[in-house]
Design a protein around this motif. Sequence first.
Motif, mmCIF file in Angstrom:
data_model
loop_
_atom_site.group_PDB
_atom_site.id
_atom_site.type_symbol
_atom_site.label_atom_id
_atom_site.label_comp_id
_atom_site.label_asym_id
_atom_site.label_seq_id
_atom_site.Cartn_x
_atom_site.Cartn_y
_atom_site.Cartn_z
ATOM 1 N N PRO A 107 49.029 36.548 42.416
ATOM 2 C CA PRO A 107 48.173 36.916 43.327
ATOM 3 C C PRO A 107 48.769 38.258 44.141
ATOM 4 C CG PRO A 107 48.816 34.815 43.488
ATOM 5 C CD PRO A 107 49.621 35.285 42.625
ATOM 6 N N ARG A 137 40.041 31.014 40.099
ATOM 7 C CA ARG A 137 40.350 32.140 38.795
ATOM 8 C C ARG A 137 39.030 33.110 38.601
ATOM 9 N NH1 ARG A 137 42.207 32.999 33.771
ATOM 10 N NH2 ARG A 137 44.707 32.810 33.713
ATOM 11 N N VAL A 178 45.567 38.200 36.452
ATOM 12 C CA VAL A 178 44.914 37.113 37.449
ATOM 13 C C VAL A 178 45.719 36.251 38.050
ATOM 14 C CG1 VAL A 178 44.060 35.594 35.675
ATOM 15 C CG2 VAL A 178 42.787 36.126 37.481
ATOM 16 N N ASP A 179 46.825 35.674 37.340
ATOM 17 C CA ASP A 179 47.597 34.683 37.992
ATOM 18 C C ASP A 179 48.739 35.037 38.810
ATOM 19 O OD1 ASP A 179 46.168 32.530 36.793
ATOM 20 O OD2 ASP A 179 46.851 32.833 34.800
ATOM 21 N N ILE A 212 44.081 35.556 48.495
ATOM 22 C CA ILE A 212 43.938 35.970 47.255
ATOM 23 C C ILE A 212 44.143 34.577 46.466
ATOM 24 C CG2 ILE A 212 44.944 36.972 45.015
ATOM 25 C CD1 ILE A 212 43.408 38.943 46.688
ATOM 26 N N GLN A 240 36.708 34.192 40.522
ATOM 27 C CA GLN A 240 36.502 35.230 41.768
ATOM 28 C C GLN A 240 37.622 36.225 41.577
ATOM 29 O OE1 GLN A 240 36.779 32.240 44.820
ATOM 30 N NE2 GLN A 240 34.574 32.634 45.693
ATOM 31 N N ARG A 241 38.775 35.814 41.402
ATOM 32 C CA ARG A 241 39.958 36.803 41.201
ATOM 33 C C ARG A 241 39.828 37.590 39.840
ATOM 34 N NH1 ARG A 241 43.484 32.306 42.062
ATOM 35 N NH2 ARG A 241 44.360 32.180 39.854
ATOM 36 N N THR A 242 39.272 36.944 38.996
ATOM 37 C CA THR A 242 38.955 37.917 37.460
ATOM 38 C C THR A 242 37.987 38.969 37.966
ATOM 39 O OG1 THR A 242 39.426 36.057 36.189
ATOM 40 C CG2 THR A 242 38.354 37.698 35.236
ATOM 41 N N VAL A 261 47.070 41.181 42.467
ATOM 42 C CA VAL A 261 45.987 41.162 42.594
ATOM 43 C C VAL A 261 45.551 41.920 44.063
ATOM 44 C CG1 VAL A 261 43.638 39.761 42.943
ATOM 45 C CG2 VAL A 261 45.381 39.285 41.034
ATOM 46 N N MET A 271 37.154 40.024 40.935
ATOM 47 C CA MET A 271 37.785 41.277 41.867
ATOM 48 C C MET A 271 38.574 42.104 41.189
ATOM 49 S SD MET A 271 40.321 40.634 45.235
ATOM 50 C CE MET A 271 39.087 39.681 46.195
ATOM 51 N N LEU A 272 39.465 41.569 40.164
ATOM 52 C CA LEU A 272 40.143 42.448 39.311
ATOM 53 C C LEU A 272 39.236 43.421 38.513
ATOM 54 C CD1 LEU A 272 42.907 40.268 37.854
ATOM 55 C CD2 LEU A 272 43.444 42.314 39.448
ATOM 56 N N LEU A 324 41.219 32.024 46.373
ATOM 57 C CA LEU A 324 40.135 32.367 45.586
ATOM 58 C C LEU A 324 40.383 31.516 44.335
ATOM 59 C CD1 LEU A 324 39.821 36.171 45.932
ATOM 60 C CD2 LEU A 324 38.245 34.497 47.251
#
Length: 132
Positions: free
Chosen positions: A78, A108, A75-76, A103, A110-112, A81, A114-115, A106
């Motif tokens: 980009p 954290r 997640v960290d 990316i 939202q990225r999680t 992701v 999305m992943l 966004l």
Amino acid sequence: MTKDHARKNKAKHLKAKTAASFTSANAGTLHRHGLLDMSAAAPSPGTDMSKAAALVSAAWEFCEPCQRSLTEAVVDDPAAVLGLAGILLVVAPHAAPRNVEQIAALDRLQRTNMLRDCASLWWDYVDNKPFA
């Protein structure tokens, strides 16, 4: 170097490589999932997609503990992701992020999310099995 020190170093490196817990790596009780070659999905040639590939494989095998730890590891990053989000270009082109800056903008959570969604989508739209 003592034997215990060498074993701890090995476990530390294995933990970093697989995003597994140190205890599992040290005890030798890791389980592994097959890996998909995701180098073509990398947004740039230098992007390490190994943890992203492991995340997709864990999603394919419905391994919730591995998905949690690998999501935290990816997640960290980009670029990784963005590589996983490339599946959105196939599914929903209007919603797909186009660059690393989108990316990074966004948060954290939202990225999680999305992943998680993208890892599941990979096997709905890709014919490959994850075993290399």
